[in-house]
Design a protein around this motif. Structure first.
Motif, PDB file in Angstrom:
ATOM      1  N   SER A 188      -0.555   9.756  -4.259  1.00 47.64           N
ATOM      2  CA  SER A 188      -1.324  10.107  -3.064  1.00 47.64           C
ATOM      3  C   SER A 188      -0.438  10.379  -1.854  1.00 47.64           C
ATOM      4  O   SER A 188      -0.889  10.946  -0.864  1.00 47.64           O
ATOM      5  N   SER A 189       0.831   9.990  -1.938  1.00 47.93           N
ATOM      6  CA  SER A 189       1.777  10.243  -0.853  1.00 47.93           C
ATOM      7  C   SER A 189       2.698  11.403  -1.221  1.00 47.93           C
ATOM      8  O   SER A 189       3.129  11.529  -2.369  1.00 47.93           O
ATOM      9  N   ASP A 231       0.835   6.284  -7.271  1.00 44.62           N
ATOM     10  CA  ASP A 231      -0.360   7.029  -7.720  1.00 44.62           C
ATOM     11  C   ASP A 231      -0.353   8.495  -7.281  1.00 44.62           C
ATOM     12  O   ASP A 231      -1.289   9.236  -7.549  1.00 44.62           O
ATOM     13  N   ARG A 238       0.832  -1.212   0.000  1.00 43.61           N
ATOM     14  CA  ARG A 238       0.000   0.000   0.000  1.00 43.61           C
ATOM     15  C   ARG A 238       0.862   1.255   0.000  1.00 43.61           C
ATOM     16  O   ARG A 238       0.545   2.238  -0.679  1.00 43.61           O
ATOM     17  N   LEU A 239       1.950   1.222   0.762  1.00 46.29           N
ATOM     18  CA  LEU A 239       2.847   2.370   0.806  1.00 46.29           C
ATOM     19  C   LEU A 239       3.501   2.608  -0.560  1.00 46.29           C
ATOM     20  O   LEU A 239       3.636   3.757  -1.006  1.00 46.29           O
ATOM     21  N   SER A 252       1.002   4.091  -2.910  1.00 42.54           N
ATOM     22  CA  SER A 252       0.717   5.498  -2.599  1.00 42.54           C
ATOM     23  C   SER A 252       1.741   6.427  -3.247  1.00 42.54           C
ATOM     24  O   SER A 252       1.422   7.573  -3.580  1.00 42.54           O
TER      25      SER A 252
END
Length: 217
Positions: free
Chosen positions: A137-138, A135, A128-129, A132
């Motif tokens: 999002s982080s 995409d 997930r990290l 992120s």
């Protein structure tokens, strides 16, 4: 055994040995689910090491590598689900066929089943990290989050043999329980089968998303 209580005879059922065969099949299913986490963690660690050597790797290379490496734990999860079906069939057979051994408690299946999903849960968070970062999002890059990703993965690698040892001990150590037909084990195995299949589907969807990112990059 019979004993007198208020002028009435009461039947007291003695505890009998719990079936090892009925424990071995779920052990194999849960063990494969736990092993999926350990393998997935090790594969992501290998990927992170490769990325360190190739600092110019782009989104396409990272997404493609993650997609390829995620296939290994996915195969193990599907194998665990297949053995879970066998375990359910054995539990159904135990309800139909009269045996001299007892069944494990449904609670033990639930506790050990979800324990076996801890390693793959750690791998899911590591992935997930990474996603992120891919995409956007982080706010942090793969370099900043890399240490946390590796920590999750090493945790899964370390936890996996511990979980396997606990499962093996539960499968082979003799213990006793009250005889009789129980629906609890069957219900618990169905619940765990749904959980394992759900995790496998989530990883299947993640692979599809990673390949989409790979193609779009």
């Amino acid at each position: 055994n019979l004993f007198m209580n208020d002028n009435h005879f009461t039947i007291q059922h003695e505890k009998v040995r719990v079936s090892i065969f009925e424990r071995i099949v779920p052990f194999a299913a849960f063990g494969l689910a736990a092993l999926a986490g350990g393998v997935g963690g090790w594969m992501i660690i290998s990927l992170m090491n490769a990325l360190r050597m190739n600092e110019n790797a782009g989104i396409s290379a990272i997404a493609g590598g993650m997609a390829e490496y995620t296939i290994y734990p996915l195969v193990l999860l599907y194998a665990a689900a297949a053995l879970g079906v066998v375990a359910i069939c054995v539990a159904i057979g135990r309800l139909v066929i009269q045996t001299k051994t007892a069944s494990p408690s449904g609670i033990s299946y639930i506790v050990l089943g979800f324990l076996s999903l801890v390693p793959i849960g750690l791998v899911w968070n590591a992935g997930r990290l990474i996603i992120s970062v891919l995409d956007g999002s982080s706010r942090e890059g793969i370099g900043e989050l890399g240490a946390t990703v590796v920590e999750y993965c090493w945790a899964s690698v370390i936890v996996t043999p511990v979980v396997l040892f606990v499962l093996l001990a539960w499968a082979v150590i003799p213990f006793k329980a009250r005889p009789g037909k129980r629906f609890g084990p069957l219900i618990a195995l169905v619940v765990m089968e749904i959980a394992v299949v759900a995790v496998a589907v989530l990883f299947q969807l993640r692979i599809a998303e990673l390949w989409r990112m790979n193609a779009a990059a």
